[in-house]
Design a protein around this motif. Structure first.
Motif, PDB file in Angstrom:
ATOM      1  N   GLU A  27       3.483 -25.795 -16.221  1.00 38.50           N
ATOM      2  CA  GLU A  27       3.932 -24.492 -16.715  1.00 38.50           C
ATOM      3  C   GLU A  27       2.866 -23.449 -16.407  1.00 38.50           C
ATOM      4  O   GLU A  27       1.681 -23.655 -16.687  1.00 38.50           O
ATOM      5  N   LEU A  28       3.282 -22.333 -15.842  1.00 38.86           N
ATOM      6  CA  LEU A  28       2.379 -21.234 -15.536  1.00 38.86           C
ATOM      7  C   LEU A  28       2.734 -20.032 -16.399  1.00 38.86           C
ATOM      8  O   LEU A  28       3.895 -19.603 -16.432  1.00 38.86           O
ATOM      9  N   ARG A  29       1.743 -19.519 -17.121  1.00 39.93           N
ATOM     10  CA  ARG A  29       1.915 -18.302 -17.921  1.00 39.93           C
ATOM     11  C   ARG A  29       1.128 -17.184 -17.250  1.00 39.93           C
ATOM     12  O   ARG A  29      -0.001 -17.374 -16.818  1.00 39.93           O
ATOM     13  N   VAL A  30       1.728 -15.996 -17.209  1.00 38.15           N
ATOM     14  CA  VAL A  30       1.140 -14.901 -16.440  1.00 38.15           C
ATOM     15  C   VAL A  30       0.945 -13.677 -17.336  1.00 38.15           C
ATOM     16  O   VAL A  30       1.793 -13.349 -18.169  1.00 38.15           O
ATOM     17  N   PHE A  59       8.463 -18.162   0.253  1.00 37.78           N
ATOM     18  CA  PHE A  59       9.786 -18.262  -0.369  1.00 37.78           C
ATOM     19  C   PHE A  59       9.662 -18.009  -1.872  1.00 37.78           C
ATOM     20  O   PHE A  59       8.745 -18.548  -2.518  1.00 37.78           O
ATOM     21  N   GLU A  60      10.562 -17.206  -2.402  1.00 34.23           N
ATOM     22  CA  GLU A  60      10.523 -16.942  -3.845  1.00 34.23           C
ATOM     23  C   GLU A  60      10.929 -18.192  -4.620  1.00 34.23           C
ATOM     24  O   GLU A  60      11.944 -18.823  -4.330  1.00 34.23           O
ATOM     25  N   VAL A  61      10.121 -18.542  -5.612  1.00 36.03           N
ATOM     26  CA  VAL A  61      10.367 -19.704  -6.464  1.00 36.03           C
ATOM     27  C   VAL A  61      10.920 -19.291  -7.825  1.00 36.03           C
ATOM     28  O   VAL A  61      11.842 -19.886  -8.361  1.00 36.03           O
ATOM     29  N   ASP A  62      10.333 -18.259  -8.399  1.00 30.67           N
ATOM     30  CA  ASP A  62      10.758 -17.820  -9.725  1.00 30.67           C
ATOM     31  C   ASP A  62      10.188 -16.432  -9.969  1.00 30.67           C
ATOM     32  O   ASP A  62       9.387 -15.919  -9.176  1.00 30.67           O
ATOM     33  N   ARG A  63      10.588 -15.817 -11.044  1.00 28.82           N
ATOM     34  CA  ARG A  63      10.023 -14.528 -11.419  1.00 28.82           C
ATOM     35  C   ARG A  63      10.076 -14.353 -12.931  1.00 28.82           C
ATOM     36  O   ARG A  63      10.864 -14.990 -13.624  1.00 28.82           O
ATOM     37  N   THR A  64       9.193 -13.507 -13.455  1.00 26.07           N
ATOM     38  CA  THR A  64       9.159 -13.240 -14.889  1.00 26.07           C
ATOM     39  C   THR A  64      10.218 -12.213 -15.261  1.00 26.07           C
ATOM     40  O   THR A  64      10.911 -11.666 -14.396  1.00 26.07           O
ATOM     41  N   SER A  70       4.622  -0.801 -19.773  1.00 21.65           N
ATOM     42  CA  SER A  70       3.439  -1.570 -20.150  1.00 21.65           C
ATOM     43  C   SER A  70       2.432  -1.592 -19.002  1.00 21.65           C
ATOM     44  O   SER A  70       2.781  -1.932 -17.870  1.00 21.65           O
ATOM     45  N   SER A  71       1.183  -1.253 -19.305  1.00 21.14           N
ATOM     46  CA  SER A  71       0.123  -1.315 -18.303  1.00 21.14           C
ATOM     47  C   SER A  71      -0.698  -2.595 -18.426  1.00 21.14           C
ATOM     48  O   SER A  71      -1.539  -2.877 -17.576  1.00 21.14           O
ATOM     49  N   SER A  72      -0.471  -3.367 -19.499  1.00 19.47           N
ATOM     50  CA  SER A  72      -1.157  -4.659 -19.688  1.00 19.47           C
ATOM     51  C   SER A  72      -0.158  -5.678 -20.215  1.00 19.47           C
ATOM     52  O   SER A  72      -0.237  -6.120 -21.365  1.00 19.47           O
ATOM     53  N   PRO A  73       0.809  -6.077 -19.403  1.00 20.24           N
ATOM     54  CA  PRO A  73       1.883  -6.954 -19.877  1.00 20.24           C
ATOM     55  C   PRO A  73       1.454  -8.402 -20.071  1.00 20.24           C
ATOM     56  O   PRO A  73       0.607  -8.912 -19.338  1.00 20.24           O
ATOM     57  N   VAL A  74       2.025  -9.036 -21.071  1.00 22.81           N
ATOM     58  CA  VAL A  74       1.932 -10.486 -21.265  1.00 22.81           C
ATOM     59  C   VAL A  74       3.355 -11.008 -21.167  1.00 22.81           C
ATOM     60  O   VAL A  74       4.185 -10.751 -22.040  1.00 22.81           O
ATOM     61  N   PHE A  75       3.655 -11.729 -20.110  1.00 27.93           N
ATOM     62  CA  PHE A  75       5.030 -12.151 -19.854  1.00 27.93           C
ATOM     63  C   PHE A  75       5.362 -13.403 -20.658  1.00 27.93           C
ATOM     64  O   PHE A  75       4.556 -14.334 -20.741  1.00 27.93           O
ATOM     65  N   SER A  76       6.550 -13.403 -21.248  1.00 35.17           N
ATOM     66  CA  SER A  76       6.970 -14.560 -22.037  1.00 35.17           C
ATOM     67  C   SER A  76       7.661 -15.614 -21.173  1.00 35.17           C
ATOM     68  O   SER A  76       7.676 -16.789 -21.537  1.00 35.17           O
ATOM     69  N   LYS A  77       8.238 -15.203 -20.058  1.00 39.72           N
ATOM     70  CA  LYS A  77       8.912 -16.153 -19.161  1.00 39.72           C
ATOM     71  C   LYS A  77       7.885 -17.098 -18.559  1.00 39.72           C
ATOM     72  O   LYS A  77       6.888 -16.686 -17.970  1.00 39.72           O
ATOM     73  N   ILE A  78       8.108 -18.405 -18.721  1.00 38.81           N
ATOM     74  CA  ILE A  78       7.207 -19.428 -18.184  1.00 38.81           C
ATOM     75  C   ILE A  78       7.705 -19.863 -16.812  1.00 38.81           C
ATOM     76  O   ILE A  78       8.897 -20.144 -16.621  1.00 38.81           O
ATOM     77  N   GLU A 190      -4.408 -18.233 -28.384  1.00 39.04           N
ATOM     78  CA  GLU A 190      -2.971 -18.220 -28.632  1.00 39.04           C
ATOM     79  C   GLU A 190      -2.224 -18.066 -27.314  1.00 39.04           C
ATOM     80  O   GLU A 190      -2.685 -17.374 -26.411  1.00 39.04           O
ATOM     81  N   SER A 191      -1.073 -18.724 -27.211  1.00 40.96           N
ATOM     82  CA  SER A 191      -0.220 -18.597 -26.034  1.00 40.96           C
ATOM     83  C   SER A 191       1.151 -18.108 -26.472  1.00 40.96           C
ATOM     84  O   SER A 191       1.748 -18.654 -27.406  1.00 40.96           O
ATOM     85  N   LEU A 192       1.627 -17.059 -25.815  1.00 42.32           N
ATOM     86  CA  LEU A 192       2.958 -16.540 -26.117  1.00 42.32           C
ATOM     87  C   LEU A 192       4.001 -17.551 -25.663  1.00 42.32           C
ATOM     88  O   LEU A 192       4.026 -17.963 -24.497  1.00 42.32           O
ATOM     89  N   VAL A 193       4.845 -17.966 -26.586  1.00 33.19           N
ATOM     90  CA  VAL A 193       5.880 -18.962 -26.301  1.00 33.19           C
ATOM     91  C   VAL A 193       7.224 -18.307 -26.032  1.00 33.19           C
ATOM     92  O   VAL A 193       7.949 -18.685 -25.125  1.00 33.19           O
ATOM     93  N   HIS A 194       7.543 -17.295 -26.842  1.00 27.57           N
ATOM     94  CA  HIS A 194       8.855 -16.671 -26.689  1.00 27.57           C
ATOM     95  C   HIS A 194       8.816 -15.261 -27.248  1.00 27.57           C
ATOM     96  O   HIS A 194       8.155 -14.994 -28.247  1.00 27.57           O
ATOM     97  N   ARG A 195       9.505 -14.365 -26.567  1.00 31.43           N
ATOM     98  CA  ARG A 195       9.707 -13.004 -27.065  1.00 31.43           C
ATOM     99  C   ARG A 195      11.209 -12.751 -27.128  1.00 31.43           C
ATOM    100  O   ARG A 195      11.915 -12.923 -26.142  1.00 31.43           O
TER     101      ARG A 195
END
Length: 474
Positions: A27-30, A59-64, A70-78, A190-195
């Motif tokens: 799992e990659l969190r960005v 090749f595109e694999v996935d995207r958030t 937001s200028s400092s985003p924390v993406f919830s999509k893993i 802490e790791s964001l799990v879901h928004r």
């Protein structure tokens, strides 16, 4: 256009990974920081696109998800990828500013990219690099990618959340709440799990139910702690709102002022100079609007004293429009501040000054362990603590601090030397006279004063020699 759920499967087949056994799933969190604003009036709407290289092509694999403004985003999509230890898997994380109302990349602005191998991320667990723009020039923005190998547990849980009677933080409409769930990691981070989605103009939201894997939620550890946070606090409410406990009514005092005047008018008769240091806690204060738990209500840290109870009232009323109610409700710092002054008095070994700390608060304190420690320490000093609970919150913790039902102890087990705390819920005296409230909260103070000086073997001074008893009120 392919749906998001099919992007990874099609990319996996294109890259030829089906025939080779997968070593592990990762799992990659960005997250990103320091993204430049579009212009003076708007912030970017960032999205990260993950690409993988095969035969020299990306090749595109996935995207958030797209995070608005937001200028400092924390993406919830893993981002989930297969990890092959024996192969060099080249990844490219592209950050794009997505046009409003359009989640596609056709009209998006390219903000920068990071190229690395999956092995680099897995080996370091967390990789932070500057984003490279066109021409491989680096700017001030950066991207952080965190990796976690999955444990092999494929179980999922379905969760649903709702809330009732949230604080209203918007001036012209109701708040727009969303919910974030964080996992507490072994290293304390802490790791964001879901928004959740944002529900517009609603103080009692019901968010959509969602499924999340136990790997993502808690790494398969059912006992791992979670933090659930709503995007605002300030339990007293906006002082401009008539429902707020701090609301300044043009014709009648709010509950804070009623309690303050009722107790203060009694105490001031025992203070010769009628000067009261007044402090606040749990607010964002000017000029930098950082949270403080022991700020001077008159904004004069060198001289926080107010002249008489009327001066305290005026300082309180002048302070409210200049601050932002916030949180959490930490009262240990203010107890420690008064204890510092009381400890200086203790060294005189005379009955010169006895300190009374009056705390007016609306709810459950959030630093109970530190508060117990502070009270145990203060029980050795010439001071008493009076707590008046304002509003209809659950004041069970306050009753524990009172010590009437048992001896209060610090987290380490040290008992209080003497009972110095008196708690009274204001709602019990809402329809009674101010004198009834004052009598209840001050009933134990005389004995507390006598007990302290008797224990120290200090005899009372003659009236002609007595200077003053100072009263503190946050």
């Amino acid at each position: 256009m392919k749906s998001m759920s099919n992007i990874y499967e099609s990319a996996e087949a294109t890259l030829g990974f089906i025939s080779s056994p997968c070593l592990a799933k990762v799992e990659l969190r960005v997250a990103s920081r320091g993204i430049s604003d579009r212009d003076a009036l708007s912030k970017p709407d960032p999205c990260v696109v993950l690409k993988m290289q095969s035969h020299g092509q990306w090749f595109e694999v996935d995207r958030t998800e797209v995070i608005r403004s937001s200028s400092s985003p924390v993406f919830s999509k893993i981002l989930l990828v297969d990890y092959y230890f024996e192969e060099v898997q080249r990844l490219r994380f592209e950050l794009h500013d997505i046009s409003s109302g359009n989640n596609g990349l056709r009209d998006a602005d390219f903000l920068g990219a990071l190229e690395c191998t999956l092995g680099q991320i897995v080996s370091q667990r967390k990789l932070t690099k500057a984003l490279l723009k066109q021409g491989n020039t680096s700017g001030k923005s950066s991207i952080t990618v965190t990796a976690e190998e999955l444990s092999g547990n494929d179980d999922y849980v379905e969760l649903s959340f709702s809330a009732r009677k949230l604080d209203d933080k918007d001036f012209f409409s109701k708040s727009d709440p969303f919910l974030e769930i964080f996992r507490l990691n072994d290293d304390g981070t802490e790791s964001l799990v879901h928004r959740t989605e944002t529900i517009m103009n609603n103080l009692s939201p019901v968010w959509k139910s969602f499924k999340v894997s136990l790997n993502t939620l808690c790494s398969g550890d059912h006992d791992r702690e979670l933090k659930v946070a709503i995007d605002f606090t300030a339990s007293n409410g906006d002082p401009r709102n008539s429902c707020s406990l701090h609301y300044i009514h043009p014709y009648q005092p709010n509950e804070y002022l009623k309690a303050l005047v009722a107790v203060g008018e009694i105490c001031q008769d025992y203070d010769s100079d009628k000067m009261f240091p007044v402090f606040g806690f749990g607010a964002l204060i000017p000029p930098d609007f950082k949270v403080s738990h022991d700020f001077a209500v008159n904004f004069d840290e060198d001289n926080p004293e107010c002249a008489g109870i009327q001066g305290v009232v005026e300082a309180y009323q002048n302070c409210l429009p200049k601050i932002q109610l916030y949180g959490p409700t930490n009262i240990a710092p203010i107890i420690q501040k008064v204890a510092l002054s009381a400890s200086e008095e203790m060294h005189t070994k005379e009955a010169m000054e006895y300190f009374i700390l009056l705390i007016l608060t609306d709810g459950v304190i959030t630093d109970m362990a530190d508060t117990r420690e502070a009270i145990v320490h203060a029980s050795h000093l010439p001071m008493s603590v009076i707590i008046v609970g304002v509003g209809n919150a659950d004041f069970t913790d306050m009753q524990i601090l009172d010590g009437d039902d048992g001896i209060l102890r610090s987290p380490k087990g040290e008992p209080v030397l003497r009972d110095i705390v008196q708690f009274v819920p204001f709602k019990d005296f809402k329809h009674a006279s101010p004198a009834a409230l004052a009598k209840s909260v001050l009933a134990e103070v005389p004995n507390q004063v006598v007990d302290y000086y008797n224990a120290k073997g200090i005899k009372p001074k003659c009236m002609s020699d007595y200077e003053s008893t100072r009263t503190f009120s946050p």
